[in-house]
Design a protein around this motif. Sequence first.
Motif, short mmCIF file in Angstrom:
data_model
loop_
_atom_site.label_atom_id
_atom_site.label_comp_id
_atom_site.label_asym_id
_atom_site.label_seq_id
_atom_site.Cartn_x
_atom_site.Cartn_y
_atom_site.Cartn_z
N GLU A 1 50.28 69.23 -43.80
CA GLU A 1 50.19 67.82 -44.16
C GLU A 1 50.71 67.67 -45.60
O GLU A 1 50.40 68.48 -46.47
CB GLU A 1 48.70 67.41 -44.11
CG GLU A 1 48.48 65.95 -44.33
CD GLU A 1 47.01 65.69 -44.68
OE1 GLU A 1 46.14 66.49 -44.33
OE2 GLU A 1 46.78 64.66 -45.34
N GLY A 2 51.51 66.64 -45.84
CA GLY A 2 51.98 66.39 -47.20
C GLY A 2 53.37 66.93 -47.47
O GLY A 2 53.99 66.58 -48.47
N ILE A 3 53.88 67.77 -46.56
CA ILE A 3 55.24 68.28 -46.77
C ILE A 3 56.20 67.41 -45.98
O ILE A 3 56.07 67.28 -44.76
CB ILE A 3 55.37 69.74 -46.30
CG1 ILE A 3 54.49 70.62 -47.18
CG2 ILE A 3 56.82 70.20 -46.35
CD1 ILE A 3 54.66 72.08 -46.94
N PRO A 4 57.17 66.79 -46.68
CA PRO A 4 58.11 65.95 -45.95
C PRO A 4 58.90 66.78 -44.93
O PRO A 4 59.46 67.81 -45.29
CB PRO A 4 59.06 65.43 -47.05
CG PRO A 4 58.52 65.91 -48.35
CD PRO A 4 57.47 66.93 -48.11
N ALA B 1 48.51 68.57 -49.50
CA ALA B 1 48.05 67.30 -48.93
C ALA B 1 47.89 66.24 -50.02
O ALA B 1 48.18 65.06 -49.80
CB ALA B 1 46.75 67.51 -48.16
N ALA B 2 47.44 66.64 -51.21
CA ALA B 2 47.24 65.67 -52.30
C ALA B 2 48.57 65.16 -52.85
O ALA B 2 48.66 64.05 -53.37
CB ALA B 2 46.41 66.31 -53.42
N ARG B 3 49.61 65.97 -52.74
CA ARG B 3 50.99 65.61 -53.13
C ARG B 3 51.11 65.20 -54.60
O ARG B 3 52.04 64.49 -54.97
CB ARG B 3 51.54 64.47 -52.25
CG ARG B 3 51.59 64.82 -50.80
CD ARG B 3 52.20 63.75 -49.97
NE ARG B 3 53.66 63.70 -50.14
CZ ARG B 3 54.46 63.08 -49.32
NH1 ARG B 3 53.97 62.45 -48.28
NH2 ARG B 3 55.76 63.07 -49.52
N GLU B 4 50.19 65.62 -55.43
CA GLU B 4 50.25 65.22 -56.84
C GLU B 4 50.93 66.26 -57.71
O GLU B 4 51.79 65.96 -58.51
CB GLU B 4 48.83 64.96 -57.37
CG GLU B 4 48.33 63.59 -57.01
CD GLU B 4 46.83 63.48 -57.18
OE1 GLU B 4 46.23 64.39 -57.79
OE2 GLU B 4 46.26 62.50 -56.66
N MET C 1 52.21 74.09 -60.43
CA MET C 1 51.76 74.08 -59.04
C MET C 1 50.82 75.26 -58.79
O MET C 1 49.82 75.13 -58.09
CB MET C 1 52.96 74.11 -58.09
CG MET C 1 52.54 73.87 -56.65
SD MET C 1 53.91 73.42 -55.58
CE MET C 1 53.04 73.39 -54.00
N ALA C 2 51.15 76.43 -59.38
CA ALA C 2 50.24 77.58 -59.26
C ALA C 2 48.89 77.25 -59.90
O ALA C 2 47.82 77.57 -59.33
CB ALA C 2 50.85 78.81 -59.91
N GLY D 1 59.14 66.48 -53.43
CA GLY D 1 59.08 65.11 -53.95
C GLY D 1 58.22 64.95 -55.18
O GLY D 1 57.95 63.83 -55.62
N GLY D 2 57.79 66.06 -55.78
CA GLY D 2 56.93 65.98 -56.97
C GLY D 2 57.67 66.31 -58.25
O GLY D 2 58.90 66.47 -58.25
N THR D 3 56.91 66.41 -59.34
CA THR D 3 57.52 66.71 -60.64
C THR D 3 56.89 67.94 -61.30
O THR D 3 57.22 68.27 -62.43
CB THR D 3 57.37 65.52 -61.61
OG1 THR D 3 55.96 65.22 -61.70
CG2 THR D 3 58.12 64.29 -61.14
N ALA D 4 55.97 68.59 -60.60
CA ALA D 4 55.28 69.75 -61.19
C ALA D 4 56.26 70.92 -61.34
O ALA D 4 57.21 71.06 -60.57
CB ALA D 4 54.10 70.17 -60.32
#
Length: 335
Positions: A101-104, A305-308, A323-324, A315-318
Amino acid sequence: MHRVTLIPGDGIGPEVAEAARRVLDASGAEIEWIRVEAGEAMLERYGTPLPDSVLEAIRETKVALKGPITTPVGEGFRSVNVQLRQALDLYANVRPARSFEGIPSRYSGVDIVIFRENTEDLYAGIEHRIGDWAAESIKLITRQASERIARAAFQYARREGRRKVTIGHKANIMKFTDGLFLETARAVAAEYPDITCDDVIVDALCMRLVMKPEQFDLLLLPNLYGDIISDLCAGLVGGLGVAPGANIGDEMAVFEAVHGSAPKLAGQNKVNPTAMILSGAMLLRHLGEAEAARRVEEAVRRVLAARERVTYDLGGTATTSEMADAVIAALEEMG
Ligand code: NAD
């Protein structure tokens, strides 16, 4: 305390390997890392990208986590990855492809495991030029290698509760080589009546995978088709950034992402560490640390899933290290 060899690799390897190492250290499992170098820097320093010290360390610890290593195209440089698999007889390449969930991605609900034969076929490296006008490569398939990869696949299916094994081949054209692979795999299948077994020609398999991937459970493939189909399956679940893998033999195992060293993206702290982290979770399970493995997978699932705090490809900026950090924070939240 487990002793595990850590090979950071080159290109983006050191960045994703470091991310995975930090997550595994936060998982609850106790690991002593034996760090050895392989890849381009070793080639410059010692004249070989795979110094003996790497093989010695893996032979001693029996388990390794490895970052990707660059293989220049063309003459004079045999792939370190292929050499390692052959030298240590890591005959099963295991690559799960699972939707998160959360992965395009175009699909949801994909859950396929690929068992790719890892030591022979066209990757045996038996090839030569014939004068100036041709080149020839030998496709070597043996009954012994086909039998042990088939047995590894069926044993895994039984252990992990998978219901169906699909053999991919091109035995209609390559009647001897693929024919032997198919015949041998079918004979092994007969010993596992509790698991359904079917087979499909590899081109039709490609079409069916992109139309109805949910039809498949475990795929059993010779080396070349397995390599290609595993990238295809990585694409079904959101790309190479999230596809983990393992190279497993009877005595040793090397865990690594499906993706390569992506040299253009190296040194930017930018790429997705998920594939390496999930390879690390497979390593934990191999060490018998099932609870730590489950926790790492659950922490990754929460971050995705949080996609933040995800990387650019999702699609993120981390950054890789952020991310780790997010996965480690999720582990801490889980207590
Ligand atoms: P690659 O997997 O390195 O990169 C292809 C593309 O996939 C990248 O340009 C990038 O867009 C994307 N990608 C890959 N990993 C990613 C990640 N973690 N996060 C986000 N995006 C990611 O494939 P390549 O360019 O064909 O190969 C580069 C080198 O890696 C070659 O020298 C090849 O031989 C080697 N390679 C090594 C291994 C291995 O060590 N096991 C496996 C495959 C390729």
